[in-house]
Enzyme design. Sequence first.
Site, PDB file in Angstrom:
ATOM      1  CG  ASP A 179      11.042   1.551  10.289  1.00  0.00           C
ATOM      2  OD1 ASP A 179       9.850   1.170  10.271  1.00  0.00           O
ATOM      3  OD2 ASP A 179      11.479   2.344  11.140  1.00  0.00           O
TER       4      ASP A 179
ATOM      5  CG  ASN B 281       2.617  -0.304  13.288  1.00  0.00           C
ATOM      6  OD1 ASN B 281       2.798  -1.056  12.334  1.00  0.00           O
ATOM      7  ND2 ASN B 281       3.098   0.906  13.334  1.00  0.00           N
TER       8      ASN B 281
ATOM      9  CG  HIS C  27       3.285   8.292   7.763  1.00  0.00           C
ATOM     10  ND1 HIS C  27       2.425   7.769   8.707  1.00  0.00           N
ATOM     11  CD2 HIS C  27       4.532   8.008   8.196  1.00  0.00           C
ATOM     12  CE1 HIS C  27       3.133   7.206   9.673  1.00  0.00           C
ATOM     13  NE2 HIS C  27       4.413   7.327   9.388  1.00  0.00           N
TER      14      HIS C  27
ATOM     15  CG  LEU D 143       2.945  -4.559   3.930  1.00  0.00           C
ATOM     16  CD1 LEU D 143       2.587  -6.008   3.608  1.00  0.00           C
ATOM     17  CD2 LEU D 143       3.464  -3.851   2.678  1.00  0.00           C
ATOM     18  NE  ARG D 144       1.860   3.090   7.791  1.00  0.00           N
ATOM     19  CZ  ARG D 144       2.731   3.125   8.801  1.00  0.00           C
ATOM     20  NH1 ARG D 144       2.634   2.247   9.790  1.00  0.00           N
ATOM     21  NH2 ARG D 144       3.678   4.017   8.833  1.00  0.00           N
TER      22      ARG D 144
END
Length: 457
Positions: free
Chosen positions: A305, A92, A309, A61-62
């Site tokens: 996954d 991450n 980006h 989900l960033r």
Amino acid sequence: MSSESILITGARVLGQEPSDLLLRDGVIAETGSGLEAAGARVLDADGLIALPGLVDLHTHLREPGREDAETVESGTLAAARGGFTAVHAMANTEPVADTAGVVEQVWRLGSEAGHADVRPVGAVTVGREGRRLAELGAMADSAAGVRVFSDDGTCVSDAVLMRRALEYVKAFDGVIAQHAQEPRLTEGAQMNEGELSGRLGLRGWPSVAEEAIIARDVLLAAHVGSRVHICHLSTRGSVEIVRLAKQRGLPVTAEVTPHHLLLTEDLVATYDPRYKVNPPLRTADDVAAVREGLADGTIDIVATDHAPHPVEDKDCEWDAAAFGMLGLETALSVVQHTMVDTGMLDWAGVADRMSYAPARIGRCDTAAVGGQVHGRPLAAGEPANIVLVDPAASGIVDPRASSSLSRNTPYAGMKLPGEVVATFLRGRVTHSFGDRWRDSAAMTTNSRQRSPKGGTP
Ligand SMILES: [Zn+2]
């Protein structure tokens, strides 16, 4: 909690005979044929398949840190449009989700957005640096109730650390989700290692780099008596190792991504970074093996996954481009295309691989944080987490129509079957497409939304 009642008529639950479902107060109040409910909104589900809300064990989900790529809001909106009612948010982020504070922040953002339940994944090691264990117990005890731990993006390559992590999570029934990639064997690797990588002049990524870690970790998990989950398994050899491990009764589960079920390394010959992903796209033989593994239960689940980006990280030369693909909005279509329409899996099998089993592995199938229970059968008294899919529809994937903030889908321009018509989270509509609604009193239709695949309603 929604007080509105919704009557879904004529849905084929798990692909079986048509049945009605009455949703009230967040749960499935009643199932059967010819149900009536005064004042309920009615959704005509003739021809639609009803599945339990999908659960993704592997979503990026960033947020926090890379809100230019995705936010909890945009990512969970994409999830709802893909039929998901719960996603596990990978660790991450920036900062890394390696403390109770960060996982609670992500969990709270998910609750506020309200499109899908967010189950944060905790990092295994501090900063995902592979040097010392993170506060696994504190994350488990936090408001987020973390049960899945992963350094995904990098492998926990140190065998002693991996052993300690497996030992540690036993106390609270956690699981280590391993990104199986032997780092030394994959230094600078850009694509699957083979004849094609030689011809294209790109550094190869050997299958053995994945398989060696999986073999080691199923043995470690058995030695310790703890659970290991293999992320995005991608090779025939990996399937064979997991199959053998399960025959021996070892405590391992595994996932495959939609893209590894459909796409092959041949696409890399275009040098289009949309096809750059970790682990890399493999051969047609590997694709056949992961499909067989998913069909026979060697591979437990499909996990997206979903890896958004921004354009500047993908729209560049192959070597410089980021690894990763979008996946939430197209996952069910790819699974229908590769597994259902090929006769390898029926809809009950899809419910298992995309809802029941991932919820079980993530431990949100029974007691869960804030009553956010998922992966339950579509029966009276169960939470009304439901996805309705039209298997006869199809559409061309249009990246511009995505709810994600990013556009890096490998399926752009591809025709895929299946349309997610509606998603319900505890009886509340989180996604609705088309004009199948009617008010039982006024016969009004709801507002139309664009399809993630750009089709017309
Ligand atoms: Zn990974």
